[in-house]
Design a protein around this motif. Structure first.
Motif, short mmCIF file in Angstrom:
data_model
loop_
_atom_site.label_atom_id
_atom_site.label_comp_id
_atom_site.label_asym_id
_atom_site.label_seq_id
_atom_site.Cartn_x
_atom_site.Cartn_y
_atom_site.Cartn_z
N SER A 17 -2.49 -57.00 -37.07
CA SER A 17 -1.46 -57.79 -36.40
C SER A 17 -0.16 -57.81 -37.20
O SER A 17 0.93 -57.80 -36.63
CB SER A 17 -1.96 -59.22 -36.16
OG SER A 17 -3.03 -59.24 -35.24
N ALA A 18 -0.26 -57.86 -38.53
CA ALA A 18 0.94 -57.82 -39.37
C ALA A 18 1.70 -56.52 -39.16
O ALA A 18 2.93 -56.50 -39.05
CB ALA A 18 0.56 -58.00 -40.84
N LEU A 19 0.96 -55.41 -39.09
CA LEU A 19 1.59 -54.11 -38.89
C LEU A 19 2.21 -54.02 -37.50
O LEU A 19 3.32 -53.49 -37.33
CB LEU A 19 0.56 -53.00 -39.08
CG LEU A 19 1.08 -51.56 -39.11
CD1 LEU A 19 2.15 -51.40 -40.20
CD2 LEU A 19 -0.07 -50.58 -39.34
N VAL A 20 1.52 -54.56 -36.50
CA VAL A 20 2.06 -54.59 -35.14
C VAL A 20 3.40 -55.33 -35.12
O VAL A 20 4.38 -54.87 -34.52
CB VAL A 20 1.07 -55.25 -34.16
CG1 VAL A 20 1.76 -55.62 -32.86
CG2 VAL A 20 -0.10 -54.32 -33.87
N ALA A 339 4.04 -64.66 -40.24
CA ALA A 339 4.72 -63.63 -39.45
C ALA A 339 6.02 -63.21 -40.13
O ALA A 339 6.33 -62.01 -40.21
CB ALA A 339 4.99 -64.14 -38.04
N THR A 340 6.77 -64.19 -40.62
CA THR A 340 8.03 -63.89 -41.31
C THR A 340 7.78 -63.02 -42.54
O THR A 340 8.52 -62.06 -42.80
CB THR A 340 8.74 -65.19 -41.73
OG1 THR A 340 8.99 -65.98 -40.56
CG2 THR A 340 10.05 -64.90 -42.43
N LEU A 345 7.09 -57.55 -45.43
CA LEU A 345 6.12 -56.68 -46.09
C LEU A 345 6.14 -55.28 -45.48
O LEU A 345 6.16 -54.27 -46.20
CB LEU A 345 4.72 -57.29 -45.95
CG LEU A 345 3.63 -56.75 -46.86
CD1 LEU A 345 3.91 -57.11 -48.31
CD2 LEU A 345 2.27 -57.32 -46.45
N VAL A 346 6.16 -55.21 -44.16
CA VAL A 346 6.18 -53.91 -43.49
C VAL A 346 7.50 -53.19 -43.74
O VAL A 346 7.54 -51.97 -44.00
CB VAL A 346 5.93 -54.07 -41.98
CG1 VAL A 346 6.10 -52.75 -41.24
CG2 VAL A 346 4.52 -54.62 -41.73
N ASP A 347 8.60 -53.94 -43.68
CA ASP A 347 9.91 -53.33 -43.93
C ASP A 347 10.00 -52.70 -45.32
O ASP A 347 10.53 -51.61 -45.49
CB ASP A 347 11.02 -54.39 -43.79
CG ASP A 347 11.41 -54.63 -42.34
OD1 ASP A 347 10.92 -53.89 -41.46
OD2 ASP A 347 12.19 -55.57 -42.10
#
Length: 365
Positions: A17-20, A339-340, A345-347
């Protein structure tokens, strides 16, 4: 024609979900449409509409992602089936190893022209859903979708599951994102492990460090899992717990230990008022009392002053600790603060530019 990308994993709670969220935010920022769903739901709150009929089967993760990204209800894809823990007999009775007509209709709908990107989150593992014809591989074939795997990294043994996934998914495996890497090892993984995985036919699009925040659990979730009684500060159950401490030593040792910890849940006996008061002066998010007896009035008053929830459980300390330890890293990403952090993290740790180029998705990064 839109694109369909499936986010899968080899084991549950790997960070899908974090990656999504991280991927979807950039797609939306480029003014492209997006749809999101989980073909196999794993968590859902049954809410009936005004006509008394169940609403579309929308997984809790899908609703949270939709709310976080501001997606309309029409962009949330209903699930085909719900996996419910403890429903073994029902699952076997309903199983036919083939999703049948509903799956064909599901595929037909998603394969229809759509100006945007369809993101689908698979179930917890590669094989979960086989009982209903809804495993990751079956969905990828039926939807002609490519797959991005997010995988928890421990050591070289972690590669075995990835090799099995590569052999099973074949050319549909677009690549992988390694997650929960020890922060000090991130750069070493990038320079030594990533080239080896590339050579094995598994392109690495990201190496994300382990995050105490994303593994954390709310006080409210601990109340639910422990069946705890909330003695005070019931309005503070959204506080996030990142670490666990056990107050079983002398008070001087406890104070020194507590000072080195942050955002704790402290478990201690109901008769250890000295430890309890010491814990309240540290970075404690909740105090959990075990054993016989009730907290003293001065403890309750101090907890209320510091706005620290005070919980009482019927289980002993060992059983309480086991429940809490299992909760870390095994809760869903349903808090705005998580979520924030997931966006960041993904960026910072994923090469989304290369991912979008391969998918031929126009997105400025």
């Amino acid at each position: 024609m839109g694109k369909t990308l499936m986010i899968g994993s080899c084991e549950p709670f790997s960070g899908k979900s974090a990656l999504v969220l991280g991927i979807a935010r950039h797609i939306l920022a480029s003014n492209q449409g997006i749809r999101f769903g989980k073909p196999l739901a794993t968590s859902i709150e049954r809410i009936e509409n005004r006509e008394g009929c169940p609403n579309p089967l929308i997984d809790d993760d899908v609703r949270f992602v939709g709310e976080t990204l501001g997606l309309g209800e029409e962009n949330l894809i209903p699930s085909l089936h719900l996996l419910e823990p403890g429903k073994t007999d029902v699952r076997l009775q309903e199983a036919n190893l083939d999703a049948g007509k509903r799956f064909d209709e599901f595929c037909e709908k998603l394969l229809a022209p759509f100006e945007g990107v369809t993101l689908l989150e698979a179930a917890g593992s590669l094989h979960e859903g086989l009982l209903f014809g809804l495993s990751l591989d079956q969905l990828a074939v039926g939807l002609d979708a490519q797959v991005l795997l997010v995988h928890l990294w421990e050591d070289s043994r972690s590669v075995d599951a990835l090799l099995a996934a590569r052999d099973q998914l074949g050319e549909r495996l677009l690549g992988i994102v390694l997650n929960a890497v020890t922060p000090d090892e991130v750069e070493d993984i990038k320079t030594s492990v990533t080239p080896c995985l590339d050579a094995l036919g598994m392109r690495v699009f990201g190496v994300m460090p382990r995050s105490p925040l994303l593994r954390s659990v709310t006080v409210g979730e601990l109340v639910r899992r422990l069946k705890a009684r909330v003695i005070c500060c019931s309005e503070k159950l959204e506080l996030m717990v990142e670490t666990l401490s056990i107050g079983a030593m002398n008070v001087n040792s406890a104070m020194e230990f507590f000072r080195r910890r942050r955002n704790m849940a402290v478990v201690t006996g109901a008769d250890r008022t000295d430890i309890q008061l010491a814990a309240l002066e540290a970075s404690t998010q909740c105090l959990i009392l075990t054993g016989a007896g009730e907290p003293l009035p001065q403890l309750i008053n101090r907890a209320e002053e510091l706005e620290v929830p005070l919980l009482k459980v019927d289980t002993d300390t060992l059983a309480t600790v086991e429940v809490i330890e299992h909760a870390f890293g095994h809760v869903r990403l349903h808090e705005t603060v998580k979520a924030t952090y997931a966006f960041r993290l993904v960026d910072e740790h994923c090469d989304l530019k290369s991912l979008f180029e391969i998918l031929e998705i126009s997105c400025s990064i």
